[in-house]
Design a protein around this motif. Sequence first.
Motif, mmCIF file in Angstrom:
data_model
loop_
_atom_site.group_PDB
_atom_site.id
_atom_site.type_symbol
_atom_site.label_atom_id
_atom_site.label_comp_id
_atom_site.label_asym_id
_atom_site.label_seq_id
_atom_site.Cartn_x
_atom_site.Cartn_y
_atom_site.Cartn_z
ATOM 1 N N ALA A 1 14.710 94.455 126.589
ATOM 2 C CA ALA A 1 13.611 94.614 127.545
ATOM 3 C C ALA A 1 14.067 95.397 128.779
ATOM 4 C CB ALA A 1 13.081 93.240 127.957
ATOM 5 N N LEU A 2 15.289 95.114 129.256
ATOM 6 C CA LEU A 2 15.816 95.856 130.398
ATOM 7 C C LEU A 2 15.999 97.329 130.060
ATOM 8 C CD1 LEU A 2 18.483 93.328 131.751
ATOM 9 C CD2 LEU A 2 16.208 93.784 132.668
ATOM 10 N N LYS A 3 16.442 97.583 128.833
ATOM 11 C CA LYS A 3 16.602 98.973 128.404
ATOM 12 C C LYS A 3 15.250 99.685 128.389
ATOM 13 C CE LYS A 3 19.258 102.189 126.346
ATOM 14 N NZ LYS A 3 18.278 103.224 126.068
ATOM 15 N N GLU A 4 14.231 98.989 127.898
ATOM 16 C CA GLU A 4 12.895 99.586 127.844
ATOM 17 C C GLU A 4 12.298 99.762 129.238
ATOM 18 O OE1 GLU A 4 10.938 96.837 125.314
ATOM 19 O OE2 GLU A 4 11.717 97.720 123.437
ATOM 20 N N GLN A 5 12.782 98.977 130.221
ATOM 21 C CA GLN A 5 12.310 99.121 131.595
ATOM 22 C C GLN A 5 12.953 100.299 132.317
ATOM 23 O OE1 GLN A 5 12.965 95.338 133.478
ATOM 24 N NE2 GLN A 5 11.610 94.232 132.058
ATOM 25 N N GLY A 6 13.906 100.943 131.677
ATOM 26 C CA GLY A 6 14.496 102.137 132.263
ATOM 27 C C GLY A 6 15.939 102.010 132.682
ATOM 28 N N ASP B 1 19.832 102.026 132.174
ATOM 29 C CA ASP B 1 20.735 102.523 131.138
ATOM 30 C C ASP B 1 21.801 101.474 130.838
ATOM 31 O OD1 ASP B 1 22.635 102.649 133.168
ATOM 32 O OD2 ASP B 1 22.330 104.790 133.501
ATOM 33 N N ILE B 2 22.581 101.768 129.799
ATOM 34 C CA ILE B 2 23.559 100.785 129.322
ATOM 35 C C ILE B 2 24.596 100.475 130.392
ATOM 36 C CG2 ILE B 2 25.420 100.441 127.644
ATOM 37 C CD1 ILE B 2 23.717 101.939 125.614
ATOM 38 N N GLN B 3 25.039 101.492 131.126
ATOM 39 C CA GLN B 3 26.052 101.276 132.158
ATOM 40 C C GLN B 3 25.526 100.377 133.276
ATOM 41 O OE1 GLN B 3 25.286 104.210 130.806
ATOM 42 N NE2 GLN B 3 27.180 104.598 129.654
ATOM 43 N N GLU B 4 24.255 100.571 133.664
ATOM 44 C CA GLU B 4 23.676 99.765 134.731
ATOM 45 C C GLU B 4 23.516 98.310 134.293
ATOM 46 O OE1 GLU B 4 22.115 98.870 138.474
ATOM 47 O OE2 GLU B 4 23.256 100.582 137.716
ATOM 48 N N ILE B 5 23.083 98.110 133.064
ATOM 49 C CA ILE B 5 22.954 96.729 132.552
ATOM 50 C C ILE B 5 24.318 96.056 132.535
ATOM 51 C CG2 ILE B 5 22.343 95.342 130.541
ATOM 52 C CD1 ILE B 5 20.273 97.472 129.823
ATOM 53 N N ALA B 6 25.341 96.782 132.063
ATOM 54 C CA ALA B 6 26.686 96.214 131.999
ATOM 55 C C ALA B 6 27.183 95.843 133.390
ATOM 56 C CB ALA B 6 27.636 97.207 131.337
#
Length: 714
Positions: free
Chosen positions: A134-139, A141-146
């Motif tokens: 869901a976070l990925k779909e909200q815009g 990126d992988i680095q920011e989520i990590a």
Amino acid sequence: MAKSAIQKIAMNPSENIAYDKLVLSQQNVRRVKDGVTIEQLAEDIGRRKLLQSLNVRPVLDGDGEETGTYEVPAGGRRYLALGILVKQKRLAKNEPIPCIVNRSGTTSAEEDSLAENVHRENLHPLDQFRAFKALKEQGLDIQEIAARFFVSTATVKQRLRLASVSPKLLELYEKDEARLEQIMAFSISNDHARQEQVWERISGNPHMQEPYYIRRLLTETTVRADDRRAVYVGAEAYEAAGGVILRDLFEQDSGGWFQDAALLEQLVFDKLKLDAETIRADGWKWVETAISFPYGHTSGMRRVYAEPAELSTEEIARYEAVKAEYDALDAKYAEMEDADQEIEDKLDQLGAELDAFSDRPQVYDPAQKAIAGAFVALGANGQLQIEAGFVRPEDEPRVETGDDDEEAEGGDCDPSQSDDDSANHVVVNGRSVNGASDTAEEPEDEGIKPLPDRLVFDLTAQKTLALRNALASDPDIAFVTVLHALVLQVFYRFAKDSCLEINMVSNSLSQVQGLADTPWAKEIADRHEAWDRDMPESNNLWEFLLGLDEASRKALFAHCASLSLNAVVEPWNRRPGALAHADVLAATLGFDMVTAGWEPTVDNYLGRVTKARIIQAVREARGEDSAQLIDHMKKDLMAREAARLLVGSNWLPEPLRLEGDAAVDAGETIPEDAADETALDGDAAELPAFLADTASEEPTIQADEAKDHLEAAE
């Protein structure tokens, strides 16, 4: 009777209390630091503020009155994280902190601290997968989520990959009907339909639900990234052509799997075609390409080799000057008592220059390239494997034999024919002459006429017998003579320059897949090429053989003789005497296939026989207990497990055993339904009748017929 009233629950009030009025309670039950560190929790609070209030109790004085200070029995890690923010001056000391104040006194501080941690339920992994998605779909990126959740980018990729598995399989995982390890295995493929198809196949059999087996089923039509074809094309070119590479984010996958095998094959052939054109442009008459060629594909062709490029006049002069300088300096240095680094460096420099002269490039004669060609295939490492310098029989230069007159006279003649002078023809001392009758009168004034054919035949017959007798008395020369005949046939193919009527047959065995990759084939090829490079022109071969030392002569003889050995069992060509002799020869050499390095694998045996044969092999090698470990498995899995069990067992199938080797126990039989396993397994193949164990299955041959078979075989 009046119904008793239900006592209502009154919640503890929520208050904002300044941070400097809070102290950590000594009754907090958490003593061991675990999970997310305090520092990371402080960073998270700094980003998204406090998500959960602190649980506090007022500190009382001796009279039981509140002192204005509050202790924190539940939420101690949040309190410490806030303290870090205060020290970093990112939070004011008197910043109001949301707190739940417990003044009831109905529970102790220890109980509240314990309840907060025990009653907490960790997030289900599937919920975490979906949340990351869901976070990925909200815009994000992988680095920011990590970064926000203090995990590696690889972890985020894994979670996102798991969330992309078929919803049907995720639902099974949610209900605990599928394990996390299985979902991880399914994540290799992004084809939901294929994932669900594989699940249907394995769901009824617990023995097939292991993650490695799921991965195998999902990749059975793919090509591994370390396959020679994939290495040759490269991942970048394959993906640029629209290909998809399956990756396993949870296991070492050595680069993954190329999903579209047909596309990969096409890219291989396209690239091979371009490489072949480049090689052909170098002057070769022809170039053949293939992913791999069968064993013996060069049979019947002569090979020419490159020679070191000739030195120019300037290069020869430079070589002699460097050599003279090196020798002089080396002699001078040998007389010196102390080491001299400068002289040593100079010698190294001169030595390297001399080595460069010796290692100059090798080139082919353009005239030879004009009639020769090259085979281009892929090596096991995915690099081009070029075998150049092969001359096809039809491209061999035509040698003028001087037989035109003979052909005009009507061809060869029977030496037993009588004295028709006009029909006879003979070659004497390399000259073509017309024969004449040995009984007819010849006019003296016509000069000396050629000898009649019949007389020449009679005389040379006597010479032949006398020469046979002389050759028999000299074993050393007889050895060289036979060697000469063998070498002509092995290395010169079509040369007819031997007086011995010895014919050698060498079966190419090209119909056997993978034979060229065996260690024995590579040793033979290397040995053959080493001798081939040393061979002179065919008319100089006799002198070359005489000039060899005895050990070299014997080694060459053994190489040529070995190429005629044939111990292949063929149902249409029964050679019981020859096969028995092969076993005797093996015993004399002390040879067996185990020592030679043969082991049963899925490709060379286990994947090509019935399940009953596989179980029988394991039973013979490892015993009944090991056989029972695999008897419930499907054919392909059984073959793999059997290969693992047979490693180091020294077990051999019947055709590879020699007389006296351990055979199948007389009391053990193949189950009656073994013959039906081909139909049941779909990909199993029955052994040919001539390899079957049961004597009753052999066709009955009458005595006269058996005699005919043996004579035909001889």
